[in-house]
Design a protein around this motif. Sequence first.
Motif, PDB file in Angstrom:
ATOM      1  N   GLU A 231       0.816  -1.224   0.000  1.00 17.67           N
ATOM      2  CA  GLU A 231       0.000   0.000   0.000  1.00 17.67           C
ATOM      3  C   GLU A 231       0.856   1.283   0.000  1.00 17.67           C
ATOM      4  OE1 GLU A 231       0.418  -2.127   2.397  1.00 17.67           O
ATOM      5  OE2 GLU A 231       0.746  -1.112   4.322  1.00 17.67           O
ATOM      6  N   VAL A 232       2.150   1.145   0.265  1.00 19.15           N
ATOM      7  CA  VAL A 232       3.015   2.330   0.328  1.00 19.15           C
ATOM      8  C   VAL A 232       3.211   2.917  -1.068  1.00 19.15           C
ATOM      9  CG1 VAL A 232       5.410   3.084   0.704  1.00 19.15           C
ATOM     10  CG2 VAL A 232       4.273   1.671   2.410  1.00 19.15           C
ATOM     11  N   LYS A 233       2.985   4.243  -1.183  1.00 17.45           N
ATOM     12  CA  LYS A 233       3.138   4.884  -2.499  1.00 17.45           C
ATOM     13  C   LYS A 233       4.492   5.601  -2.625  1.00 17.45           C
ATOM     14  CE  LYS A 233       0.879   8.240  -5.490  1.00 17.45           C
ATOM     15  NZ  LYS A 233       0.108   9.478  -5.402  1.00 17.45           N
ATOM     16  N   ASN A 234       4.841   6.356  -1.587  1.00 16.93           N
ATOM     17  CA  ASN A 234       6.089   7.132  -1.626  1.00 16.93           C
ATOM     18  C   ASN A 234       6.989   6.752  -0.453  1.00 16.93           C
ATOM     19  OD1 ASN A 234       5.381   8.984  -3.818  1.00 16.93           O
ATOM     20  ND2 ASN A 234       3.826   9.728  -2.386  1.00 16.93           N
ATOM     21  N   LEU A 235       8.308   6.884  -0.677  1.00 18.59           N
ATOM     22  CA  LEU A 235       9.256   6.577   0.391  1.00 18.59           C
ATOM     23  C   LEU A 235       9.034   7.486   1.607  1.00 18.59           C
ATOM     24  CD1 LEU A 235      11.576   4.647   0.921  1.00 18.59           C
ATOM     25  CD2 LEU A 235      13.132   6.265  -0.187  1.00 18.59           C
ATOM     26  N   THR A 236       8.617   8.719   1.349  1.00 13.33           N
ATOM     27  CA  THR A 236       8.398   9.658   2.456  1.00 13.33           C
ATOM     28  C   THR A 236       7.216   9.258   3.345  1.00 13.33           C
ATOM     29  OG1 THR A 236       7.233  10.998   0.830  1.00 13.33           O
ATOM     30  CG2 THR A 236       9.424  11.735   1.466  1.00 13.33           C
ATOM     31  N   ASP A 237       6.335   8.382   2.837  1.00 17.18           N
ATOM     32  CA  ASP A 237       5.189   7.943   3.656  1.00 17.18           C
ATOM     33  C   ASP A 237       5.630   6.969   4.753  1.00 17.18           C
ATOM     34  OD1 ASP A 237       3.637   9.270   1.839  1.00 17.18           O
ATOM     35  OD2 ASP A 237       3.109   7.475   0.683  1.00 17.18           O
ATOM     36  N   VAL A 238       6.791   6.350   4.573  1.00 14.53           N
ATOM     37  CA  VAL A 238       7.203   5.274   5.474  1.00 14.53           C
ATOM     38  C   VAL A 238       7.864   5.863   6.724  1.00 14.53           C
ATOM     39  CG1 VAL A 238       8.470   3.094   5.603  1.00 14.53           C
ATOM     40  CG2 VAL A 238       7.686   3.936   3.381  1.00 14.53           C
ATOM     41  N   LYS A 239       7.362   5.459   7.903  1.00 10.22           N
ATOM     42  CA  LYS A 239       7.923   5.994   9.155  1.00 10.22           C
ATOM     43  C   LYS A 239       9.328   5.426   9.381  1.00 10.22           C
ATOM     44  CE  LYS A 239       3.680   6.715  11.707  1.00 10.22           C
ATOM     45  NZ  LYS A 239       2.545   5.834  11.836  1.00 10.22           N
ATOM     46  N   PRO A 240      10.203   6.208  10.074  1.00 12.18           N
ATOM     47  CA  PRO A 240      11.550   5.702  10.366  1.00 12.18           C
ATOM     48  C   PRO A 240      11.504   4.324  11.035  1.00 12.18           C
ATOM     49  CG  PRO A 240      11.397   8.013  10.979  1.00 12.18           C
ATOM     50  CD  PRO A 240      10.019   7.601  10.539  1.00 12.18           C
ATOM     51  N   LYS A 241      10.525   4.127  11.920  1.00 15.02           N
ATOM     52  CA  LYS A 241      10.397   2.851  12.634  1.00 15.02           C
ATOM     53  C   LYS A 241      10.223   1.684  11.650  1.00 15.02           C
ATOM     54  CE  LYS A 241       6.626   1.635  14.875  1.00 15.02           C
ATOM     55  NZ  LYS A 241       5.352   2.064  15.451  1.00 15.02           N
ATOM     56  N   VAL A 242       9.459   1.924  10.607  1.00 14.38           N
ATOM     57  CA  VAL A 242       9.209   0.875   9.600  1.00 14.38           C
ATOM     58  C   VAL A 242      10.454   0.673   8.727  1.00 14.38           C
ATOM     59  CG1 VAL A 242       7.749   0.197   7.648  1.00 14.38           C
ATOM     60  CG2 VAL A 242       6.732   1.346   9.637  1.00 14.38           C
ATOM     61  N   ILE A 243      11.118   1.784   8.385  1.00 15.46           N
ATOM     62  CA  ILE A 243      12.365   1.660   7.599  1.00 15.46           C
ATOM     63  C   ILE A 243      13.334   0.749   8.362  1.00 15.46           C
ATOM     64  CG2 ILE A 243      14.372   2.886   6.655  1.00 15.46           C
ATOM     65  CD1 ILE A 243      12.164   4.175   5.229  1.00 15.46           C
ATOM     66  N   LYS A 244      13.362   0.902   9.688  1.00 16.82           N
ATOM     67  CA  LYS A 244      14.332   0.137  10.492  1.00 16.82           C
ATOM     68  C   LYS A 244      14.088  -1.368  10.406  1.00 16.82           C
ATOM     69  CE  LYS A 244      15.759   3.937  13.363  1.00 16.82           C
ATOM     70  NZ  LYS A 244      15.419   4.814  14.454  1.00 16.82           N
ATOM     71  N   PHE A 260      17.222   8.507   5.790  1.00 22.05           N
ATOM     72  CA  PHE A 260      17.346   9.967   5.663  1.00 22.05           C
ATOM     73  C   PHE A 260      16.054  10.566   5.104  1.00 22.05           C
ATOM     74  CE2 PHE A 260      17.754  13.528   2.774  1.00 22.05           C
ATOM     75  CZ  PHE A 260      18.110  14.524   3.674  1.00 22.05           C
ATOM     76  N   VAL A 261      15.552   9.985   4.019  1.00 19.89           N
ATOM     77  CA  VAL A 261      14.364  10.532   3.350  1.00 19.89           C
ATOM     78  C   VAL A 261      13.173  10.568   4.313  1.00 19.89           C
ATOM     79  CG1 VAL A 261      12.643  10.013   1.545  1.00 19.89           C
ATOM     80  CG2 VAL A 261      15.090   9.970   1.002  1.00 19.89           C
ATOM     81  N   SER A 262      12.992   9.473   5.021  1.00 17.06           N
ATOM     82  CA  SER A 262      11.878   9.392   5.962  1.00 17.06           C
ATOM     83  C   SER A 262      12.008  10.461   7.054  1.00 17.06           C
ATOM     84  CB  SER A 262      11.850   7.983   6.564  1.00 17.06           C
ATOM     85  OG  SER A 262      10.950   7.943   7.621  1.00 17.06           O
ATOM     86  N   LYS A 263      13.228  10.605   7.589  1.00 15.47           N
ATOM     87  CA  LYS A 263      13.431  11.574   8.678  1.00 15.47           C
ATOM     88  C   LYS A 263      13.364  13.017   8.177  1.00 15.47           C
ATOM     89  CE  LYS A 263      16.094   8.854  11.969  1.00 15.47           C
ATOM     90  NZ  LYS A 263      17.425   8.643  12.568  1.00 15.47           N
ATOM     91  N   GLU A 264      13.928  13.256   7.008  1.00 16.51           N
ATOM     92  CA  GLU A 264      13.956  14.635   6.482  1.00 16.51           C
ATOM     93  C   GLU A 264      12.532  15.138   6.223  1.00 16.51           C
ATOM     94  OE1 GLU A 264      16.269  16.824   6.286  1.00 16.51           O
ATOM     95  OE2 GLU A 264      15.973  18.153   4.567  1.00 16.51           O
ATOM     96  N   ASN A 265      11.692  14.248   5.751  1.00 16.08           N
ATOM     97  CA  ASN A 265      10.315  14.661   5.485  1.00 16.08           C
ATOM     98  C   ASN A 265       9.616  15.064   6.786  1.00 16.08           C
ATOM     99  OD1 ASN A 265       8.152  15.039   3.599  1.00 16.08           O
ATOM    100  ND2 ASN A 265       7.175  13.236   4.503  1.00 16.08           N
TER     101      ASN A 265
END
Length: 374
Positions: A231-244, A260-265
């Motif tokens: 369901e994820v459309k953009n990398l910025t939608d993903v929370k840092p917790k999920v990236i981890k 970086f992208v997740s946190k910068e957003n």
Amino acid sequence: MEHQNLEYEVIIDSPGRINLIGEHIDYNGGYVLPAAIDKKITLKFKKNNSNFCKIHSSTFKSSFEIDLDNLERSETEWQNYILGVVYHIDIIKPGVIKGFDCTIETKLPLGSGVSSSAALECGIAKGVNELFEIGLSDLQLITLSRDAEHTFVGTKCGIMDQFAVVKGKKDHLLLLNCDTLSHDLIKAEFSPYIILLLNTNVSHNLASSEYNVRRDECQTALEAIQLKYPEVKNLTDVKPKVIKEFKKVLPKKIYNRALFVSKENRRTLKAVKFLKNKNLKKFGKCMYGSHKGLKNQYEVSCKELDFLVNITKDLPYVLGSRMMGGGFGGCTINIVHQDHVEDLIQSSSWAYKKEFDIDLTPIVTTISDGVSRI
Ligand code: GLA
């Protein structure tokens, strides 16, 4: 001088842009915070009743001709920004562009991260649109200018620069959602602080190739995440917790880019809240946080930029500093108390010259309107 201008039917001012925070976020579908600035390119147009466009740049002291029956890429990079725009207008409205003369004069430092490229593209697009009364919307001017950069120049840039150049508004920042392209105007209330750019005067030519590499790396991360979360459309939608969750799955570099992208957003949205609450100190802290991520995780900084950011860190009159734009050179953007601008210019110029034997160029900037007919 005045009477020469009378010959021209259309005169356009096209500004550069700054970005307060939200770097390398536009092509990841998140939030950015740019503005148009008071440094501009001026373009003058007149029809010439031929099938050729004669372009003269007083900055490059050179001219070239475009054959409207044969629109192809050029070997000379700056010409491609113009060729690309003419080509893409011709795709949208075939045959409407006829021959014209155009002279270009720029007060924008080139290759310094203030997007002289978008200023040139959007200035040409706006001028041609007015000269031939084509009726393209702002959004069309923005997207076709971006497309010109993709197809003719070869940089797979996002939408931020062209958007800021066209939609900029005096004394306002644009909080742009790069997924939906909706934007809010945020009053740029920094007083008694001002925006100072420090141009490193280095522009590593890695810039455009590494830019495209970053874009691909983000796409790789996104596709891996979508395998688990379709369901994820953009990398910025993903929370840092999920990236981890993907730390062991993704190669380290790709993982770092995504984090970086997740946190910068998120940092961008936080910074906007601080600005609205007049907490400029915390806004500045977000800028330092952005730089740290761009340097360590996204790896688009360079030693000259890091040096300039570092020397501001202990100065009480600088609230925030970071590299700006694509990276690998160009400018830092600094929020500096108005009473200490000269102090910072003098001390940083001296230290920079001593360290790198390169002259630093300070650029005091105010926020101005986007591309306009004058
Ligand atoms: C360049 C690109 C923009 C944006 C920035 C980084 O300026 O043209 O689209 O990606 O880099 O934020």
